[in-house]
Write a protein that holds these residues in place. Structure first.
Motif, PDB file in Angstrom:
ATOM      1  N   MET A 155     -75.339  40.273  61.092  1.00  0.00           N
ATOM      2  CA  MET A 155     -74.806  39.058  62.029  1.00  0.00           C
ATOM      3  C   MET A 155     -74.968  38.733  63.305  1.00  0.00           C
ATOM      4  SD  MET A 155     -72.662  35.673  60.335  1.00  0.00           S
ATOM      5  CE  MET A 155     -71.001  36.670  59.996  1.00  0.00           C
ATOM      6  N   TYR A 156     -73.731  40.008  63.760  1.00  0.00           N
ATOM      7  CA  TYR A 156     -72.916  40.194  65.110  1.00  0.00           C
ATOM      8  C   TYR A 156     -75.057  40.708  66.297  1.00  0.00           C
ATOM      9  CZ  TYR A 156     -68.976  37.938  64.774  1.00  0.00           C
ATOM     10  OH  TYR A 156     -68.063  36.409  64.337  1.00  0.00           O
ATOM     11  N   MET A 157     -74.767  42.343  65.482  1.00  0.00           N
ATOM     12  CA  MET A 157     -75.868  42.193  66.152  1.00  0.00           C
ATOM     13  C   MET A 157     -77.188  41.430  66.842  1.00  0.00           C
ATOM     14  SD  MET A 157     -76.854  45.969  63.770  1.00  0.00           S
ATOM     15  CE  MET A 157     -75.610  46.786  63.037  1.00  0.00           C
ATOM     16  N   GLU A 158     -77.321  40.433  65.868  1.00  0.00           N
ATOM     17  CA  GLU A 158     -78.337  39.354  66.732  1.00  0.00           C
ATOM     18  C   GLU A 158     -78.174  38.776  68.043  1.00  0.00           C
ATOM     19  OE1 GLU A 158     -79.080  36.032  63.675  1.00  0.00           O
ATOM     20  OE2 GLU A 158     -80.016  38.396  62.687  1.00  0.00           O
ATOM     21  N   LEU A 159     -76.020  39.215  68.010  1.00  0.00           N
ATOM     22  CA  LEU A 159     -75.862  38.082  69.506  1.00  0.00           C
ATOM     23  C   LEU A 159     -75.529  38.849  71.160  1.00  0.00           C
ATOM     24  CD1 LEU A 159     -72.695  36.738  68.369  1.00  0.00           C
ATOM     25  CD2 LEU A 159     -75.199  35.525  68.781  1.00  0.00           C
ATOM     26  N   GLU A 160     -76.788  40.563  70.657  1.00  0.00           N
ATOM     27  CA  GLU A 160     -76.878  41.471  70.895  1.00  0.00           C
ATOM     28  C   GLU A 160     -77.674  41.271  72.713  1.00  0.00           C
ATOM     29  OE1 GLU A 160     -75.141  45.524  70.142  1.00  0.00           O
ATOM     30  OE2 GLU A 160     -76.622  45.411  68.560  1.00  0.00           O
ATOM     31  N   THR A 161     -78.263  40.272  72.174  1.00  0.00           N
ATOM     32  CA  THR A 161     -79.218  39.627  73.262  1.00  0.00           C
ATOM     33  C   THR A 161     -78.126  38.924  74.402  1.00  0.00           C
ATOM     34  OG1 THR A 161     -80.095  37.216  72.179  1.00  0.00           O
ATOM     35  CG2 THR A 161     -81.132  39.324  72.212  1.00  0.00           C
ATOM     36  N   ILE A 162     -77.534  38.732  74.460  1.00  0.00           N
ATOM     37  CA  ILE A 162     -76.334  37.541  75.731  1.00  0.00           C
ATOM     38  C   ILE A 162     -76.066  38.811  76.233  1.00  0.00           C
ATOM     39  CG2 ILE A 162     -74.627  36.370  75.027  1.00  0.00           C
ATOM     40  CD1 ILE A 162     -74.999  35.535  73.054  1.00  0.00           C
ATOM     41  N   SER A 163     -76.064  39.059  77.384  1.00  0.00           N
ATOM     42  CA  SER A 163     -76.068  39.751  78.352  1.00  0.00           C
ATOM     43  C   SER A 163     -74.161  39.900  78.520  1.00  0.00           C
ATOM     44  CB  SER A 163     -76.475  39.353  80.002  1.00  0.00           C
ATOM     45  OG  SER A 163     -75.552  37.882  80.117  1.00  0.00           O
ATOM     46  N   ASP A 164     -73.266  39.078  77.978  1.00  0.00           N
ATOM     47  CA  ASP A 164     -72.159  39.514  78.085  1.00  0.00           C
ATOM     48  C   ASP A 164     -71.788  39.233  77.145  1.00  0.00           C
ATOM     49  OD1 ASP A 164     -71.312  38.766  81.149  1.00  0.00           O
ATOM     50  OD2 ASP A 164     -71.231  37.213  81.302  1.00  0.00           O
ATOM     51  N   PHE A 165     -72.713  40.119  75.700  1.00  0.00           N
ATOM     52  CA  PHE A 165     -71.555  40.567  74.440  1.00  0.00           C
ATOM     53  C   PHE A 165     -72.002  41.566  74.663  1.00  0.00           C
ATOM     54  CE2 PHE A 165     -72.802  41.230  70.078  1.00  0.00           C
ATOM     55  CZ  PHE A 165     -71.180  40.579  69.409  1.00  0.00           C
ATOM     56  N   GLU A 166     -71.085  42.296  74.304  1.00  0.00           N
ATOM     57  CA  GLU A 166     -71.801  44.268  73.487  1.00  0.00           C
ATOM     58  C   GLU A 166     -70.775  44.628  72.035  1.00  0.00           C
ATOM     59  OE1 GLU A 166     -71.023  48.277  75.336  1.00  0.00           O
ATOM     60  OE2 GLU A 166     -69.463  46.572  76.709  1.00  0.00           O
ATOM     61  N   ILE A 167     -71.292  45.174  71.960  1.00  0.00           N
ATOM     62  CA  ILE A 167     -70.735  45.533  70.431  1.00  0.00           C
ATOM     63  C   ILE A 167     -70.106  46.989  70.675  1.00  0.00           C
ATOM     64  CG2 ILE A 167     -71.013  46.724  67.528  1.00  0.00           C
ATOM     65  CD1 ILE A 167     -72.466  44.452  67.098  1.00  0.00           C
ATOM     66  N   ALA A 168     -69.375  47.936  70.876  1.00  0.00           N
ATOM     67  CA  ALA A 168     -68.763  48.883  70.480  1.00  0.00           C
ATOM     68  C   ALA A 168     -68.215  49.815  69.408  1.00  0.00           C
ATOM     69  CB  ALA A 168     -66.930  49.212  71.431  1.00  0.00           C
ATOM     70  N   GLY A 169     -69.027  50.713  70.198  1.00  0.00           N
ATOM     71  CA  GLY A 169     -69.690  51.626  69.708  1.00  0.00           C
ATOM     72  C   GLY A 169     -68.390  53.050  69.458  1.00  0.00           C
TER      73      GLY A 169
END
Length: 338
Positions: free
Chosen positions: A199-213
């Motif tokens: 659900m949140y991976m779909e937000l990664e197209t937003i330039s100011d959003f990042e999922i930290a690894g």
């Protein structure tokens, strides 16, 4: 002759918890090795200079003086004192004060956990409780925060279906990222359901959003200006290094938190956190003194000293705990009596 110590782990976050302790052991000229159990951890996460033991027989041959454990269980048939260092600071979660019959020593983090464990020690009378602080935090008190181009908001929710805010805050997190005012980072708990991660991976197209690894949450907290969570160890870890924390429906909200009960309150709470009042800063300081007052970076050294004190005093006989002992023997395919 160097002393031998063992780290027993089952989850990826345990590496960051125990490595400061490993540094303290090596500084004394002693030796530490790792035992990794289960599908969630593997040797690829070990550094080139970190050694893994692959079997129970290897552990017995290594003959550790003590076994340090961030989790809830440890093989009773491993040699050495069994030391619980805890996987987090979140004392409000169910099971934090559960006594399972495995440990000789509980290394608590501050008065708010030491007092209940001391009561349990008096009741059970086979383990010790010594307040030491948490080794994971040792490297992180002395740092200089980099200046962010725009405020960084770290979202670090729990995985527990009963406590997580992942579904409730999805639209608001998306809105914060799309506003252009903030940089939003998300750090999933390793046990987060795949459907929520997607659900949140779909937000990664937003330039100011990042999922930290990064497996280690603390460096992310250091760089953040505000942390958003729910009922998670990230709450206390953030407060302890001076970060304002917004929580959603925290299980036991305290004055140090900016707790909201409606998702629509999130944007306003972010602005409040970025402009923290003196009174709120004082509430955070008071909370630190109860949860983890140690900011000298020497909790690992205190754990080693506590372990040696308990060994010197003599370990006590633990309860038989037959069902749990059987389960861990079965999991490790080890059915020998000794």
């Amino acid at each position: 002759m160097p002393k031998h110590y063992l780290f027993y782990i089952e989850q990826p976050y345990s590496f960051a918890i125990l490595r400061p302790l490993q540094n303290a052991i090596r500084a004394n000229g002693d030796v530490v090795k790792w035992f990794l159990k289960g599908k969630d951890v593997n040797s690829s996460s070990l550094a080139p200079d970190e050694a893994e033991l692959l079997s129970v027989e290897d552990v017995k041959a290594f003959n550790p003086r003590a076994v340090f454990v961030p989790g809830n269980v440890v093989p009773d048939f491993f040699p050495g004192a069994k030391v619980q260092v805890f996987h987090g600071l979140e004392y409000k979660k169910k099971g934090h004060f559960g006594i399972r019959g495995f440990f000789d020593l509980y290394c608590t983090h501050g008065p708010i956990t030491t007092a209940p464990f001391n009561q349990l020690a008096q009741k059970h009378d086979y383990f010790s409780v010594i307040e030491t602080g948490w080794p994971k935090l040792d490297p992180y008190f002395d740092y200089t925060k980099q200046e962010n181009e725009k405020p960084v908001i770290l979202y670090a929710p729990t995985f527990s279906p009963n406590l997580t805010s992942l579904e409730a805050l999805h639209a608001q997190i998306k809105q914060l990222a799309e506003s252009g005012k903030y940089k939003v980072q998300l750090k999933f708990h390793p046990k987060t359901k795949q459907q929520w991660q997607q659900m949140y991976m779909e937000l990664e197209t937003i330039s100011d959003f990042e999922i930290a690894g990064n497996d280690n949450l603390i460096p992310l907290i250091q760089q953040a200006d505000v942390v958003i969570s729910d009922t998670s160890s990230a709450v206390d870890e953030s407060l302890l290094i001076g970060k304002p924390v917004i929580t959603f429906n925290n299980h036991q909200p305290q004055d140090a938190l900016l707790n909201i009960t409606d998702a629509s309150q999130l944007s306003e709470a972010v602005e409040q956190a970025l402009n923290l009042s003196d009174a709120q800063s004082e509430r955070i300081e008071q909370y630190i003194q109860q949860v983890h007052p140690y900011r000298d970076g020497k909790s690992a050294e205190r754990i080693l000293a506590a372990t040696e004190a308990v060994i010197a005093a003599g370990l006590k006989r633990k309860p038989l705990n037959l069902l749990r002992r059987y389960k861990i023997r079965k999991a490790l395919n080890y059915m020998k009596i000794n």
